[in-house]
Every structure is written in structure tokens, then in C-alpha cells.
Scaffold this active site. Sequence first.
Site, PDB file in Angstrom:
ATOM      1  N   HIS A   1       3.833  92.756  10.389  1.00  0.00           N
ATOM      2  CA  HIS A   1       5.019  93.175  10.579  1.00  0.00           C
ATOM      3  C   HIS A   1       4.962  94.265   9.717  1.00  0.00           C
ATOM      4  O   HIS A   1       5.252  94.811   9.394  1.00  0.00           O
ATOM      5  CB  HIS A   1       6.168  92.149   9.927  1.00  0.00           C
ATOM      6  CG  HIS A   1       6.178  91.862   8.199  1.00  0.00           C
ATOM      7  ND1 HIS A   1       5.103  90.284   7.828  1.00  0.00           N
ATOM      8  CD2 HIS A   1       6.572  92.741   7.677  1.00  0.00           C
ATOM      9  CE1 HIS A   1       5.697  91.013   6.944  1.00  0.00           C
ATOM     10  NE2 HIS A   1       6.001  91.280   6.064  1.00  0.00           N
ATOM     11  N   SER A   2       6.978  94.650  10.056  1.00  0.00           N
ATOM     12  CA  SER A   2       7.482  96.158   9.292  1.00  0.00           C
ATOM     13  C   SER A   2       8.750  95.762   8.850  1.00  0.00           C
ATOM     14  O   SER A   2       9.185  94.525   9.133  1.00  0.00           O
ATOM     15  CB  SER A   2       7.316  96.839  10.230  1.00  0.00           C
ATOM     16  OG  SER A   2       8.047  98.474  10.083  1.00  0.00           O
TER      17      SER A   2
END
Length: 134
Positions: A52-53
Site C-alpha cells: 500500500h501507499s
Amino acid sequence: MSTIQNCKILSIPKIEDPRGNLSVIENDVIPFDIKRVYYLYDVPSGAERGGHSHKEQQEFLVALSGSFDVILNDGSQQKTVTLNKPFEGLFITNKIWRELKNFSSGAVCLVIASDVFLEEDYIREFDDFLAAKV
């Protein structure tokens, strides 16, 4: 613009003592105020974490025990950083995709975050991450 060049290994002060070493992480070590601390452990062999970011949140990762790889991607470049020293940590700025892989047996990953958990701050699909970088 956030790039993987903004993500850096930072030293954590180490106080050496014959009885055992001590390291301290305070706000002068990392470039943000600490809002949340959590850790990953008992990661099964071959399992991956991350993926994820964050739109705004920044993080600082430390291998308290064992080792693991952090794969960083800014949409243009990718870099792998191996964490295996409890007196060093990886500062990850916002808008960087991260994946954690290759956990050794007994590895413990400490994560210090600049904000509390906010689901709306996560980008969980890589294609959405790339679209947001444009």
C-alpha cells in the site's frame, strides 16, 4: 513530489553497555511527530506485508529482531532496502508504495507513524497509486 530518494536510512542512537545495548527513538531521530506505534511479528515464511501507499502519513520502520526487505516504489523507480539492524531505521515519506518481504524467522518490524490509523489515507491498489501519481 515524493520519490524513493526521499526515503532514507536513519541512525538511531545506540548506548553500548556490557549488560546489553539500548537505543532510543525520539522526535529528534525521525522527521515527524509520533502519533502511532505498532509492530509486525510471527510473519509466516513466504508471507508479505505492506502492499500500500499513504496519501499523507509518513512512517519509520525498524527491524528490532531478524531481517526483512522493504521494496519501495515511487511510480518511476523501485528500490529494495534490507533492514537488519535495530539501531537503524528506514524513513518512508508519503506517496511511496511499499511492500515488506523475506522476513527471517523471528523477525520483528517496528513501525512508527506520523498519524493515527485512517483508512482514507491508504491507497491499497497499485494501479490506483500510479493514477494518483499523475
